[in-house]
Write an enzyme that holds these catalytic residues in place. Structure first.
Site, mmCIF file in Angstrom:
data_model
loop_
_atom_site.group_PDB
_atom_site.id
_atom_site.type_symbol
_atom_site.label_atom_id
_atom_site.label_comp_id
_atom_site.label_asym_id
_atom_site.label_seq_id
_atom_site.Cartn_x
_atom_site.Cartn_y
_atom_site.Cartn_z
ATOM 1 N N CYS A 274 0.826 -1.213 0.000
ATOM 2 C CA CYS A 274 0.000 0.000 0.000
ATOM 3 C C CYS A 274 0.860 1.262 0.000
ATOM 4 C CB CYS A 274 -0.938 -0.006 1.204
ATOM 5 S SG CYS A 274 -1.838 1.528 1.412
ATOM 6 N N CYS B 253 -1.430 1.672 -3.178
ATOM 7 C CA CYS B 253 -2.430 2.730 -2.989
ATOM 8 C C CYS B 253 -1.857 4.152 -2.933
ATOM 9 C CB CYS B 253 -3.183 2.511 -1.683
ATOM 10 S SG CYS B 253 -3.489 0.796 -1.267
ATOM 11 N N LYS C 288 0.165 5.360 -6.084
ATOM 12 C CA LYS C 288 -0.839 5.373 -7.160
ATOM 13 C C LYS C 288 -1.723 6.612 -7.077
ATOM 14 C CE LYS C 288 -4.649 4.199 -6.413
ATOM 15 N NZ LYS C 288 -5.130 2.828 -6.258
ATOM 16 N N TYR D 190 -8.883 -3.478 -11.183
ATOM 17 C CA TYR D 190 -8.482 -2.234 -10.520
ATOM 18 C C TYR D 190 -7.195 -1.639 -11.108
ATOM 19 C CZ TYR D 190 -11.432 -2.921 -6.250
ATOM 20 O OH TYR D 190 -12.442 -3.060 -5.340
ATOM 21 N N GLU E 124 -6.884 1.707 -13.447
ATOM 22 C CA GLU E 124 -6.320 2.898 -12.804
ATOM 23 C C GLU E 124 -5.106 3.398 -13.592
ATOM 24 O OE1 GLU E 124 -7.772 2.249 -8.177
ATOM 25 O OE2 GLU E 124 -5.714 1.709 -8.682
ATOM 26 N N HIS F 122 -27.392 21.436 -1.400
ATOM 27 C CA HIS F 122 -27.367 22.021 -2.737
ATOM 28 C C HIS F 122 -26.378 23.179 -2.824
ATOM 29 C CE1 HIS F 122 -29.060 22.837 -6.655
ATOM 30 N NE2 HIS F 122 -29.141 24.114 -6.333
ATOM 31 N N GLU G 162 -26.212 15.273 -3.720
ATOM 32 C CA GLU G 162 -27.639 15.455 -3.412
ATOM 33 C C GLU G 162 -28.519 14.527 -4.248
ATOM 34 O OE1 GLU G 162 -29.499 19.294 -4.590
ATOM 35 O OE2 GLU G 162 -27.622 19.704 -5.633
HETATM 36 P P1 NDP Z 1 -8.078 -7.770 -10.357
HETATM 37 O O1 NDP Z 1 -8.455 -9.100 -9.855
HETATM 38 O O2 NDP Z 1 -8.863 -6.577 -9.960
HETATM 39 O O3 NDP Z 1 -8.019 -7.794 -11.931
HETATM 40 C C1 NDP Z 1 -7.268 -8.755 -12.637
HETATM 41 C C2 NDP Z 1 -7.634 -8.635 -14.094
HETATM 42 O O4 NDP Z 1 -6.801 -9.496 -14.845
HETATM 43 C C3 NDP Z 1 -9.078 -9.030 -14.372
HETATM 44 O O5 NDP Z 1 -9.595 -8.165 -15.331
HETATM 45 C C4 NDP Z 1 -8.920 -10.453 -14.908
HETATM 46 O O6 NDP Z 1 -9.932 -10.814 -15.781
HETATM 47 C C5 NDP Z 1 -7.606 -10.330 -15.653
HETATM 48 N N1 NDP Z 1 -6.956 -11.618 -15.832
HETATM 49 C C6 NDP Z 1 -6.767 -12.586 -14.898
HETATM 50 N N2 NDP Z 1 -6.103 -13.622 -15.416
HETATM 51 C C7 NDP Z 1 -5.862 -13.320 -16.701
HETATM 52 C C8 NDP Z 1 -5.227 -14.023 -17.766
HETATM 53 N N3 NDP Z 1 -4.719 -15.234 -17.593
HETATM 54 N N4 NDP Z 1 -5.151 -13.405 -18.957
HETATM 55 C C9 NDP Z 1 -5.687 -12.178 -19.135
HETATM 56 N N5 NDP Z 1 -6.306 -11.481 -18.175
HETATM 57 C C10 NDP Z 1 -6.401 -12.051 -16.968
HETATM 58 O O7 NDP Z 1 -6.543 -7.646 -9.963
HETATM 59 P P2 NDP Z 1 -5.551 -6.405 -9.894
HETATM 60 O O8 NDP Z 1 -4.224 -7.019 -10.076
HETATM 61 O O9 NDP Z 1 -5.981 -5.299 -10.774
HETATM 62 O O10 NDP Z 1 -5.716 -5.944 -8.402
HETATM 63 C C11 NDP Z 1 -5.578 -6.890 -7.341
HETATM 64 C C12 NDP Z 1 -6.407 -6.518 -6.180
HETATM 65 O O11 NDP Z 1 -5.777 -5.464 -5.482
HETATM 66 C C13 NDP Z 1 -7.791 -5.986 -6.496
HETATM 67 O O12 NDP Z 1 -8.731 -7.000 -6.719
HETATM 68 C C14 NDP Z 1 -8.096 -5.168 -5.303
HETATM 69 O O13 NDP Z 1 -8.602 -6.021 -4.311
HETATM 70 C C15 NDP Z 1 -6.743 -4.615 -4.924
HETATM 71 N N6 NDP Z 1 -6.552 -3.240 -5.425
HETATM 72 C C16 NDP Z 1 -7.346 -2.264 -4.913
HETATM 73 C C17 NDP Z 1 -7.232 -0.964 -5.359
HETATM 74 C C18 NDP Z 1 -8.130 0.072 -4.797
HETATM 75 O O14 NDP Z 1 -8.644 -0.114 -3.693
HETATM 76 N N7 NDP Z 1 -8.376 1.176 -5.504
HETATM 77 C C19 NDP Z 1 -6.257 -0.593 -6.379
HETATM 78 C C20 NDP Z 1 -5.481 -1.705 -6.865
HETATM 79 C C21 NDP Z 1 -5.634 -2.972 -6.398
HETATM 80 P P3 NDP Z 1 -11.326 -11.451 -15.276
HETATM 81 O O15 NDP Z 1 -12.049 -10.355 -14.599
HETATM 82 O O16 NDP Z 1 -11.967 -11.903 -16.530
HETATM 83 O O17 NDP Z 1 -10.957 -12.566 -14.357
#
Ligand code: NDP
Length: 453
Positions: free
Chosen positions: A43, A48, A51, A179, A183, A438, A443
């Protein structure tokens, strides 16, 4: 009675490990903690916090453009990547120092080296030092997952490297639809790069409300991000510094940088879990825990992303606190994982809490849906073509608001407060009884009168 070197040995000084160690020490435990990389964890060091600083940086170009509609002339504005990275690094170092100080003040001994579990009460440091502890806490977090069998994967970067690129890439390809992918697609676009997103499904942000997913995609495309769905890479090449990505739908994409954001896995490799008898779950080998974050070995607990429950910093912190209260405070506490508000820091931002319409229907609720899509007041003068989405998912029988979903400026700030109402089981009538403020965007949340479904 056996005597141990420490009451608690925490492996991993990130959000969860830090909170657990400090609270345990506060309860009178003798605590030590080890960190193999940098104090602060994902983080603070490469997640976080940096980022969000980069998200702020990415907003200025559009803010300068919007200013013209309000009479301002902003001439000659330029962006310097090195200044951003250096300033960001300074802030991260300050925060890391604050984490260290907090632990030291609480009396926690810090070992800045890798720790391996060698038994139910035993840890070995990379220096060779052997330590015993009555309780061991695994708080090692997660790490980016990569498809290692993809030809040319070595030409890509992950979120670990993205914070230290030597310069701002002019063209970026981002893989993933979650995510991190979204982002960073927005950050790079905001900073002026040409961005292509490649996602394997037919709509980004699987698991989020359908209207949110469609709305964000439209907004991202309107900002000039090329979104390619139903495609993955078949191979990658580096042609004299230029990266080339070949996709399953026959495209050949070229860029200066390819960011893989295709998920994260628990960071448990080489931790000694098998030897200690700690069970894991799933392909990502997350530590299997019960409601009190206890693993299959009674003296070993785990909190945060390494358990792959809800992978968010505040959740890790709560889990760490609950663990310390349970084991050292004489107050058994489990972390409540329901109705956790979350934000995706895209541009525009997403804020969401509770059930999506799809999840609520799947759960058997009969629903009343309230939706509002509107042009934010600021853009009546800026002229920017952008829309905010607000949506309430209401149980038609009980009138309880099951979910709230916002896509628009300050969605994260709003959803934190809406989260309180949802946690208190507020009804739509409660929302309606709340006086509007407002003029604001929020709102709309208390003035939606007509059902859209
Ligand atoms: P996510 O799980 O959010 O997203 C992973 C993405 O990769 C999905 O779109 C998934 O597709 C895709 N994917 C998975 N496997 C493959 C593959 N073999 N080939 C192609 N695409 C694939 O993971 P992130 O790494 O983005 O983030 C991890 C976690 O960290 C988040 O889930 C969240 O909990 C946390 N996080 C939170 C943030 C915040 O609070 N703002 C910011 C960043 C991270 P599909 O959906 O189809 O499985």
């Amino acid at each position: 009675m056996t005597s141990f070197d420490y009451d608690l040995f925490t492996i991993g000084i990130g959000s969860g490990g830090t909170r657990a160690s400090r609270i345990a020490a506060g309860h009178g435990a003798k605590v030590a903690a080890a960190e193999a990389y940098r104090i602060g964890g994902t983080c603070v060091i490469r997640g976080c916090v940096p980022k969000k600083l980069m998200v702020y940086a990415s907003h200025f170009a559009s803010d300068f453009a919007d200013a013209e509609g309000f009479g301002w002339t902003v001439k000659g504005a330029t962006f310097d990547w090195h200044t951003l990275i250096a300033n960001k690094d300074r802030e991260i170092a300050r925060l890391s120092g604050a984490y260290r100080k907090g632990l030291e003040t609480a009396g926690v001994a810090i070992f800045e080296e890798r720790a391996t579990i060698t038994g139910p009460n035993n840890v070995r440091l990379s220096s060779g030092q052997e330590i015993t502890a009555r309780t061991i806490l695994i708080a090692t977090g997660g790490k980016p997952w990569l498809p290692d069998d993809l030809p040319g994967i070595e030409h890509t970067i992950t979120s670990n490297e993205v914070f230290h690129l030597p310069k701002l890439p002019k063209r970026v390809i981002v893989a993933g639809g979650g995510y991190i992918a979204l982002e960073f697609a927005c950050i790079f676009r905001g900073l002026g790069a040409e961005v292509t997103l490649v996602y394997r499904g037919d709509q980004i942000l699987r698991g989020f409300d359908g209207d949110v997913r469609a709305h964000l995609r439209r907004e991202m495309e309107a900002k000039g991000i090329r979104v390619i769905t139903n495609a993955v890479f078949t191979g990658l090449e580096d042609k004299g510094g230029e990266k080339v990505a070949y996709t399953t739908n026959g495209l050949e994409l070229r860029a200066d940088c390819i960011l893989m954001a295709v998920g994260r896995v628990a960071d448990t490799d080489g931790l000694g879990l098998e030897r200690a008898g700690v069970e894991t779950v799933g392909e990502g080998r997350a530590v299997k825990v019960d409601h009190f974050s206890r693993s299959s070995v009674p003296s070993i607990y785990a909190v945060g992303d390494v358990t792959n429950r809800i992978n968010l910093t505040p959740v890790a912190i709560r889990e760490g606190h609950a663990f310390a209260d349970t084991v050292f405070g004489g107050k058994p506490t489990s972390c409540d994982h329901s109705d956790v508000p979350t934000a995706v820091f895209t541009t525009p931002e997403i804020g969401t809490v509770g059930l999506s319409e799809e999840m609520a229907r799947k759960g058997g609720h009969s629903l009343a849906i309230y939706k509002s899509v509107f042009r934010p007041m600021k853009h009546t003068l800026s002229g920017r073509e952008t829309r905010t989405l607000m949506k309430l998912v209401v149980d038609a029988q009980s009138d309880r608001v099951l979910g709230c979903h916002i896509v628009g400026a300050d969605a994260a700030e709003m959803i934190q407060c809406v989260g309180i109402a949802i946690k208190m089981k507020a009804t739509k009538a409660d929302f309606d009884a709340t006086m509007a403020l407002h003029p604001s965007a929020a709102e709309e949340l208390v003035t939606m009168r007509t059902r859209s479904a």
